[in-house]
Design a protein around this motif. Structure first.
Motif, PDB file in Angstrom:
ATOM      1  N   LEU A 216     -22.632 -55.941 -53.917  1.00  6.89           N
ATOM      2  CA  LEU A 216     -21.175 -55.900 -53.888  1.00  6.89           C
ATOM      3  C   LEU A 216     -20.671 -55.838 -55.312  1.00  6.89           C
ATOM      4  CD1 LEU A 216     -20.552 -58.767 -51.289  1.00  6.89           C
ATOM      5  CD2 LEU A 216     -20.973 -56.332 -50.848  1.00  6.89           C
ATOM      6  N   ASN A 217     -19.902 -54.863 -55.643  1.00  3.60           N
ATOM      7  CA  ASN A 217     -19.388 -54.692 -57.001  1.00  3.60           C
ATOM      8  C   ASN A 217     -17.917 -55.081 -57.062  1.00  3.60           C
ATOM      9  OD1 ASN A 217     -21.686 -53.176 -58.516  1.00  3.60           O
ATOM     10  ND2 ASN A 217     -21.497 -52.102 -56.551  1.00  3.60           N
ATOM     11  N   ASP A 218     -17.576 -55.632 -58.234  1.00  8.17           N
ATOM     12  CA  ASP A 218     -16.173 -55.969 -58.533  1.00  8.17           C
ATOM     13  C   ASP A 218     -15.558 -56.867 -57.453  1.00  8.17           C
ATOM     14  OD1 ASP A 218     -16.210 -54.481 -60.881  1.00  8.17           O
ATOM     15  OD2 ASP A 218     -15.713 -52.640 -59.787  1.00  8.17           O
ATOM     16  N   LEU A 219     -16.245 -57.990 -57.181  1.00  9.26           N
ATOM     17  CA  LEU A 219     -15.714 -58.951 -56.223  1.00  9.26           C
ATOM     18  C   LEU A 219     -14.723 -59.866 -56.929  1.00  9.26           C
ATOM     19  CD1 LEU A 219     -15.721 -60.347 -53.446  1.00  9.26           C
ATOM     20  CD2 LEU A 219     -17.642 -61.739 -54.266  1.00  9.26           C
ATOM     21  N   LYS A 220     -13.554 -60.063 -56.332  1.00  9.24           N
ATOM     22  CA  LYS A 220     -12.517 -60.913 -56.902  1.00  9.24           C
ATOM     23  C   LYS A 220     -11.924 -61.802 -55.821  1.00  9.24           C
ATOM     24  CE  LYS A 220     -11.136 -57.569 -60.448  1.00  9.24           C
ATOM     25  NZ  LYS A 220     -10.021 -56.738 -60.976  1.00  9.24           N
ATOM     26  N   VAL A 221     -11.853 -63.087 -56.134  1.00  8.11           N
ATOM     27  CA  VAL A 221     -11.153 -64.049 -55.279  1.00  8.11           C
ATOM     28  C   VAL A 221      -9.947 -64.542 -56.057  1.00  8.11           C
ATOM     29  CG1 VAL A 221     -11.301 -66.223 -54.033  1.00  8.11           C
ATOM     30  CG2 VAL A 221     -13.306 -64.737 -54.167  1.00  8.11           C
ATOM     31  N   TYR A 222      -8.775 -64.389 -55.502  1.00 10.98           N
ATOM     32  CA  TYR A 222      -7.551 -64.708 -56.233  1.00 10.98           C
ATOM     33  C   TYR A 222      -7.118 -66.158 -55.997  1.00 10.98           C
ATOM     34  CZ  TYR A 222      -6.852 -59.835 -57.515  1.00 10.98           C
ATOM     35  OH  TYR A 222      -6.993 -58.593 -58.071  1.00 10.98           O
ATOM     36  N   GLU A 223      -6.222 -66.591 -56.886  1.00 10.86           N
ATOM     37  CA  GLU A 223      -5.608 -67.903 -56.707  1.00 10.86           C
ATOM     38  C   GLU A 223      -4.733 -67.877 -55.463  1.00 10.86           C
ATOM     39  OE1 GLU A 223      -6.243 -70.515 -58.247  1.00 10.86           O
ATOM     40  OE2 GLU A 223      -6.877 -70.088 -60.296  1.00 10.86           O
ATOM     41  N   LYS A 224      -4.260 -69.030 -55.087  1.00 10.05           N
ATOM     42  CA  LYS A 224      -3.483 -69.136 -53.860  1.00 10.05           C
ATOM     43  C   LYS A 224      -2.237 -68.276 -53.900  1.00 10.05           C
ATOM     44  CE  LYS A 224      -1.755 -72.683 -50.695  1.00 10.05           C
ATOM     45  NZ  LYS A 224      -1.558 -74.137 -50.474  1.00 10.05           N
ATOM     46  N   ASP A 225      -1.674 -68.124 -55.130  1.00 13.18           N
ATOM     47  CA  ASP A 225      -0.459 -67.310 -55.254  1.00 13.18           C
ATOM     48  C   ASP A 225      -0.762 -65.822 -55.265  1.00 13.18           C
ATOM     49  OD1 ASP A 225      -1.655 -66.975 -57.694  1.00 13.18           O
ATOM     50  OD2 ASP A 225      -0.047 -67.908 -58.864  1.00 13.18           O
ATOM     51  N   GLY A 226      -2.043 -65.443 -55.283  1.00 13.89           N
ATOM     52  CA  GLY A 226      -2.432 -64.044 -55.254  1.00 13.89           C
ATOM     53  C   GLY A 226      -2.226 -63.314 -56.548  1.00 13.89           C
ATOM     54  N   GLN A 227      -1.901 -64.001 -57.642  1.00 16.96           N
ATOM     55  CA  GLN A 227      -1.640 -63.335 -58.911  1.00 16.96           C
ATOM     56  C   GLN A 227      -2.846 -63.399 -59.860  1.00 16.96           C
ATOM     57  OE1 GLN A 227       1.242 -61.612 -59.374  1.00 16.96           O
ATOM     58  NE2 GLN A 227       1.722 -62.205 -57.249  1.00 16.96           N
ATOM     59  N   GLU A 228      -3.319 -64.595 -60.141  1.00 12.93           N
ATOM     60  CA  GLU A 228      -4.436 -64.772 -61.062  1.00 12.93           C
ATOM     61  C   GLU A 228      -5.753 -64.769 -60.307  1.00 12.93           C
ATOM     62  OE1 GLU A 228      -4.380 -64.906 -64.266  1.00 12.93           O
ATOM     63  OE2 GLU A 228      -2.223 -65.052 -64.624  1.00 12.93           O
ATOM     64  N   VAL A 229      -6.829 -64.328 -60.972  1.00 11.21           N
ATOM     65  CA  VAL A 229      -8.159 -64.295 -60.377  1.00 11.21           C
ATOM     66  C   VAL A 229      -8.776 -65.681 -60.490  1.00 11.21           C
ATOM     67  CG1 VAL A 229     -10.463 -63.305 -60.504  1.00 11.21           C
ATOM     68  CG2 VAL A 229      -8.456 -61.857 -60.894  1.00 11.21           C
ATOM     69  N   PHE A 230      -9.176 -66.272 -59.355  1.00 11.32           N
ATOM     70  CA  PHE A 230      -9.848 -67.570 -59.336  1.00 11.32           C
ATOM     71  C   PHE A 230     -11.326 -67.402 -59.696  1.00 11.32           C
ATOM     72  CE2 PHE A 230     -11.885 -70.815 -56.346  1.00 11.32           C
ATOM     73  CZ  PHE A 230     -11.969 -71.769 -57.343  1.00 11.32           C
ATOM     74  N   VAL A 231     -12.017 -66.492 -58.974  1.00 17.85           N
ATOM     75  CA  VAL A 231     -13.413 -66.166 -59.268  1.00 17.85           C
ATOM     76  C   VAL A 231     -13.542 -64.657 -59.302  1.00 17.85           C
ATOM     77  CG1 VAL A 231     -15.813 -66.349 -58.528  1.00 17.85           C
ATOM     78  CG2 VAL A 231     -14.247 -68.250 -58.136  1.00 17.85           C
ATOM     79  N   GLY A 232     -14.146 -64.159 -60.360  1.00 22.17           N
ATOM     80  CA  GLY A 232     -14.380 -62.729 -60.455  1.00 22.17           C
ATOM     81  C   GLY A 232     -15.765 -62.437 -60.972  1.00 22.17           C
ATOM     82  N   THR A 233     -16.427 -61.417 -60.354  1.00 18.89           N
ATOM     83  CA  THR A 233     -17.770 -61.032 -60.796  1.00 18.89           C
ATOM     84  C   THR A 233     -17.951 -59.540 -60.578  1.00 18.89           C
ATOM     85  OG1 THR A 233     -20.129 -61.384 -60.495  1.00 18.89           O
ATOM     86  CG2 THR A 233     -18.748 -61.619 -58.540  1.00 18.89           C
ATOM     87  N   LYS A 234     -18.722 -58.924 -61.410  1.00 15.14           N
ATOM     88  CA  LYS A 234     -18.964 -57.482 -61.294  1.00 15.14           C
ATOM     89  C   LYS A 234     -20.016 -57.151 -60.237  1.00 15.14           C
ATOM     90  CE  LYS A 234     -17.516 -56.157 -65.942  1.00 15.14           C
ATOM     91  NZ  LYS A 234     -17.904 -55.462 -67.201  1.00 15.14           N
ATOM     92  N   LEU A 235     -20.928 -58.139 -59.976  1.00 19.81           N
ATOM     93  CA  LEU A 235     -22.012 -57.824 -59.042  1.00 19.81           C
ATOM     94  C   LEU A 235     -22.423 -59.064 -58.269  1.00 19.81           C
ATOM     95  CD1 LEU A 235     -24.132 -55.842 -57.938  1.00 19.81           C
ATOM     96  CD2 LEU A 235     -25.618 -56.504 -59.850  1.00 19.81           C
ATOM     97  N   VAL A 236     -22.505 -58.878 -56.931  1.00 19.14           N
ATOM     98  CA  VAL A 236     -23.037 -59.903 -56.043  1.00 19.14           C
ATOM     99  C   VAL A 236     -24.136 -59.250 -55.203  1.00 19.14           C
ATOM    100  CG1 VAL A 236     -22.578 -61.502 -54.164  1.00 19.14           C
ATOM    101  CG2 VAL A 236     -20.849 -61.117 -55.931  1.00 19.14           C
ATOM    102  N   ARG A 237     -25.327 -59.808 -55.246  1.00 22.28           N
ATOM    103  CA  ARG A 237     -26.457 -59.288 -54.461  1.00 22.28           C
ATOM    104  C   ARG A 237     -26.634 -60.153 -53.212  1.00 22.28           C
ATOM    105  NH1 ARG A 237     -29.532 -55.721 -57.552  1.00 22.28           N
ATOM    106  NH2 ARG A 237     -29.101 -55.819 -59.808  1.00 22.28           N
TER     107      ARG A 237
END
Length: 800
Positions: free
Chosen positions: A66-87
């Protein structure tokens, strides 16, 4: 052989077929669309956050990427967790059942952003705060639903991650930021309702840390072993700065600890080592800790919400000084309050002088302390006033020695402290063969003025060893904080001593300057910087003495006054002790009453401002001073005269501006001496000494009486006016010019009067009458009035 070859061939064909089937099934079942349709809803449902996913690639053996996975903050504005690659790795066999089961997740180079809000909540509280019931329901639903892709994750790993903590709870416009780098995380055997083994490594502010343990998402709770190496605590100073009772300028932390607990309570045991500690305590600003080392072994629990720390065991090693602690600390994250038991099993004072801050022990360096001190104490209170933390204590002194006046007295015994009071128990001081019991008490120890009492008792205590090495007026004086420094030729003082003390000293027998003193008693008091000796009595040299004195320490150079009374003390041992050069010079029983006052401890000041007065009496004594007796006898040509015996020697003594003035008399069967004049404190003399010789002694000097008949007084003693100068050890005798002039006038008046009597005497007696004839008496000659007037006028002129 052929059969075995056939079997291998069949197996190979089956394997190839299975692989081909798995490849086909993987391509059919695991498509990017299916992954997105499966992963994104589950992730968003579990996290209650917006989740974005980029490109997806699928491989039979490498799994799903999985590339460019992003989990946002509750407000949907800032990225809480971001990674370029998840295997995502999946199980192969479930593919034959038309299912995809993912059992391993590996995240590479994730970036995690955690925010602590101004109200104290974290940005992930809504995730970890979900109820156990909701988590169990979601888990059951996940098992019951027939989805093409199933999640049965048993392994998770994070490689080369980073975490940024942004804290808005601290004062100031700019939030405090902490960053964790090189983050490595591994979790195996993951289950939602069981314990999961976890390992975590990384660097926080370049300090290496390791965590190895297990965690359960139900709670959540965990059990970990943590190791931190060379952590710079100043980065976290805003979190504990208010709890530090001073200014922290440097601190490195090394930690090895076992931790168990959850978000409300934590238990820990391990070792904490603080190095490069630079701290200036508010209570001791002149004694900063510089590059200190503190090692603490502990077993404790902390209530993260209650702010209570329970210390079951604490072993503290500060620069080699060891102490044991146990108890609790309240309000840990606000204004800490202590309730601790402190034990110092054995403090070696020489080591303590090397280990403690120089500013704290600078005043004790010259004392060179040694010995062992043990302490059992109860500490209670707040850290903003460390000096008041002590509530109860027992201090054991074992051969505690200090250097004082060139001697090293040793102290043994106990000091007990409770309710701001200190009391001694079995306290004893030893110096060589000397032993003294000390009863001491003190109160108001943390007040403005300490109130103390100290009584000392000894059957036999020699004072000479204590005073033998003592300094004189020019001796160095220890100067404490707030006291003026003293130059070499300046007067000491003034002193402001925050102490009110009193006590009694009782010694059955002592030796002072070679004098044996019995039944010595002294009572003293120190109040408002004034030292008062209300009693100092004893028996000495066949007699007794009593003394009172007062010294004002609050004036420069000190001011003092004293009253001394001596009764029937033998003069010779007294002179031998205090004026060694006069040893053996004067014998007899002495009575003395003397009052003295003055100012100054330097000779230049004291010799000018010393004043006093008194009276002296010696009975049945002898003057045997070689200088005085031989000089006196030689001047008067008295042969074989090596002593002067007397019935009594008495006089009035005064000290005026440092000079001794005497008006005295010495009476014996052969001599009457009347010394009058001054004797300097350096021994110089300037005395006029009216000397009277008995008729017997005068006859030896002038057998014909041609000279001495002109020097006789009304009692028939020959009078010689002498002048004594020089010094006590080397006196010089001569005739007193003023005395000679006065005496010559008297002699001349007497002789002239005698001749005038002859000249004016009536030579013709009156005729006797009848009465005279009957009684046989004659009338006195009748003097001529003119002759009488002339004779009286001449006598008055010459003083006779």
């Amino acid at each position: 052989m052929k059969k075995f070859t056939k079997i291998l061939a069949v197996v190979a064909v089956v394997v190839v077929v299975l692989v081909l089937c798995l490849v086909v099934l993987a391509k059919v079942l695991i498509t990017p669309e299916r992954v997105k349709q499966t992963v994104l809803p589950i992730a968003e449902e579990a996290l209650q956050r917006k989740v974005e996913l980029g490109d997806i690639s699928v491989s039979l053996f490498s799994g799903i990427e999985l590339n460019d996975l992003k989990v946002y903050e509750k407000d949907g504005q800032e990225v809480f967790v971001g990674t370029k690659l998840v295997r995502l790795k999946y199980q192969l066999l479930p593919l034959l059942a038309m299912k995809v089961v993912i059992d391993e997740v590996r995240v590479e180079s994730p970036r995690i952003r955690v925010v602590r809000l101004a109200n104290g909540q974290f940005s992930f509280d809504d995730i970890v705060g979900r109820s156990d019931k909701k988590a169990a329901k979601d888990h059951n639903q996940g098992e019951s639903e027939t989805t093409p892709i199933g999640l049965l994750v048993s392994q998770v790993s994070i490689e080369d991650g980073s975490l940024v903590l942004i804290d808005h709870t601290l004062t100031g416009k700019t939030p405090h930021t902490i960053e964790i780098s090189d983050l490595q995380v591994a979790a195996k055997g993951i289950t939602l309702d069981g314990s999961v083994p976890v390992t975590l490594k990384g660097r926080i502010n370049q300090a290496r840390f390791e965590v190895d343990g297990s965690v359960s998402l139900i709670g959540p709770v965990g059990d970990f072993k943590v190791k931190v190496v060379d952590f710079d605590a100043l980065a976290f100073r805003p979190y504990f700065n208010d709890a530090v009772p001073g200014k922290l300028e440097g601190l490195k932390v090394n930690l090895e600890v076992n931790i168990s607990g959850g978000l409300e309570d934590i238990s820990a045991d391990g070792t904490l080592k603080l190095t490069e500690l630079d701290l200036i305590l508010d209570a001791l600003p002149d004694a900063p800790l510089k590059n200190a080392e503190i090692e603490v072994a502990y077993d404790l629990s902390v209530g993260l919400k209650s702010g209570v720390l329970n210390l079951r065991r604490g072993h503290v090693d500060y620069n080699g000084l060891v102490a044991e602690l146990s108890g609790k600390i309240d309000s840990l994250f606000a204004k800490p309050g202590l309730a601790l038991q402190l034990t110092v099993p054995g403090l070696e004072l020489k080591q303590a002088m090397k280990s403690l801050p120089p500013g704290l022990v600078s005043g004790g360096k010259d004392l060179d302390p040694s010995g062992i001190v043990k302490l059992d104490a109860q500490l209670a209170g707040v850290l903003d006033n460390p000096l008041k933390l002590l509530r109860k204590a027992v201090i054991t002194l074992d051969d505690v020695q200090v250097t004082a006046n060139g001697q090293r007295p040793a102290v043994f015994g106990l000091l007990k402290f409770a309710d701001d009071q200190l009391v001694s128990e079995g306290l004893e001081m030893r110096l060589g063969e000397n032993r003294a019991s000390i009863a001491m008490s003190a109160s108001n120890l943390f007040g403005k003025t300490i109130i103390a009492r100290a009584d000392a008792t000894s059957e036999n205590f020699q004072l000479d060893p204590l005073l033998r090495a003592g300094g004189g007026a020019g001796a160095a004086v220890a100067v404490g904080k707030g006291q003026p420094s003293v130059a070499k030729d300046e007067e000491i003082g003034p002193f402001d001593i925050p102490l009110q003390a009193s006590g009694k000293i009782s010694i059955g027998r002592t030796l002072y300057k070679g004098l044996s003193i019995d039944n010595f008693i002294a009572r003293y008091q120190l109040k408002d910087n004034v030292l008062t000796i209300s009693q100092m009595d004893g028996n000495l040299a066949g007699g007794s003495f009593s003394n009172t004195a007062q010294v004002n320490l609050g004036t420069k150079g000190l001011t003092y006054n004293a009253d001394l009374a001596i009764k029937t003390i033998q003069a010779d041992p007294l002179l031998t002790a205090f004026i060694p050069k006069a040893a053996g010079a004067l014998l007899g029983a002495m009575d003395l009453n003397f009052s003295i006052k003055g100012r100054g401890t330097r000779w230049q000041t004291m010799s000018k401002q010393l004043n006093g007065q008194g009276d002296l009496l010696l009975a049945d004594g002898r003057v045997v001073s070689p200088g005085l007796v031989k000089g006196f006898a030689s001047f008067l040509q008295l042969t074989n005269k090596d002593e002067i015996r007397f019935k009594n020697f008495q006089g009035d003594i005064k000290i005026i501006d440092g000079k001794l003035h005497i008006d005295s008399s010495l009476l014996s069967d052969e001599l009457k001496l009347f010394p009058k004049g001054s004797i300097g404190l350096d021994g110089t003399m300037n005395l006029s000494m009216d000397t009277r010789l008995s008729p017997q002694l005068a006859a030896r000097l002038d057998s014909g009486g041609k000279l001495t008949r002109y020097l006789t007084d009304k009692d028939g003693w020959s009078q010689v006016p002498l002048l004594v100068s020089g010094s006590y050890t080397s006196p010089k005798f001569g005739l007193d010019p003023k005395g000679l002039q006065r005496q010559a006038s008297e002699v001349l008046g007497k002789e002239l009067g005698r001749h005038l009597d002859k000249l004016f005497k009536t030579s013709e007696p009156a005729a006797p009458n009848e009465a005279q004839e009957q009684t046989g008496q004659e009338d006195a000659p009748v003097d001529n009035p003119t002759n009488k007037l002339l004779r009286d006028s001449l006598k008055n002129l010459f003083g006779n």
